[in-house]
Design an enzyme around this catalytic site. Sequence first.
Site, PDB file in Angstrom:
ATOM      1  N   HIS A  74       0.818  -1.339   0.270  1.00 33.93           N
ATOM      2  CA  HIS A  74       0.004   0.033  -0.008  1.00 33.93           C
ATOM      3  C   HIS A  74       0.797   1.326   0.171  1.00 33.93           C
ATOM      4  CE1 HIS A  74      -2.160  -3.043   2.257  1.00 33.93           C
ATOM      5  NE2 HIS A  74      -3.065  -2.858   1.375  1.00 33.93           N
ATOM      6  N   GLU A 126      -2.939   3.174   2.244  1.00 27.66           N
ATOM      7  CA  GLU A 126      -2.561   3.609   0.864  1.00 27.66           C
ATOM      8  C   GLU A 126      -3.125   5.243   0.797  1.00 27.66           C
ATOM      9  OE1 GLU A 126      -5.096   3.389  -3.403  1.00 27.66           O
ATOM     10  OE2 GLU A 126      -4.784   1.802  -2.410  1.00 27.66           O
ATOM     11  N   CYS A 189      -7.234   0.377  -9.793  1.00 27.80           N
ATOM     12  CA  CYS A 189      -6.417  -0.519 -10.524  1.00 27.80           C
ATOM     13  C   CYS A 189      -7.158  -1.255 -11.529  1.00 27.80           C
ATOM     14  CB  CYS A 189      -5.850  -1.267  -9.250  1.00 27.80           C
ATOM     15  SG  CYS A 189      -5.069  -2.841  -9.844  1.00 27.80           S
TER      16      CYS A 189
END
Length: 278
Positions: A74, A126, A189
Amino acid sequence: MDVKIAKTAGFCWGVRRTVDKVMEVADQHRAPVVTLGPIIHNPQAVARFSEKGVGTVNGIGEVTDGTTVVVRTHGAVREELERAEARGLEVVDGTCPYVKYPQAMAQRLSREGYHIVIVGDANHAEIKGVISYSEQPCTVVKPGGPVPEIKAKKVAVIAQTTCIGAEFERVVGVLALRHKEVRAVNTICNDTEERQADARALASEVDAVVVVGGKNSANTRHLAEICRAIQPRTWHVETEAELGAAWFEGCRVVGLSAGASTPDWVVEGVAAWLRALR
């Protein structure tokens, strides 16, 4: 019991890359090796690392001299990395390349005068890391939460890499009606989007769904939410030890999905338990 396993179940490319890197460092280094925070959000995987002698610290202040520090998937807060560099510690960067993208966007767009809006969990490692790269204050919008009023002409919206796409679109839409200039950069992502689409398809085809992964894993929780919205008989577990046979009464086919940080051996353990049901 028939078990249908999602094609995308288990480690994503970024997590597998980091896990391999930790194992390589542990095998090659005689000096102590620690990860800056849990390397991934999966207790079973972290336990395996501990067996290899890899420790976990919450900050550079806990690290003794001569220790090798591995940055988790992360990423890390920029100030922590600067402290490690100032002390001359060896740092192995295990940050997923897809996580580096929102970090870079936060830094670049804040320099260009945009107020950064991040769609994600403010308490997630993150997001803490991404915020540290912005050179101006950021606003974090929790998925499903209200979009606050922001006093800025220029707004740039990015997202936690595991964010649900619809939530990113919602926040961008709200801000687009409020501000003269809104720039949206999709930092979700690709693996996350594919995994979520796979989960939706799976949930619509089975009598029940089991989502496997750490309870502290954001992407796993999102998968469970997505599946539950389609198939109410959805359960999020970390291992087969949490399963109950009564959950699956009347079921012929059970779907099995897993978060990006769930090891293959854990997925297989759950699958074997389900297949043994009569």
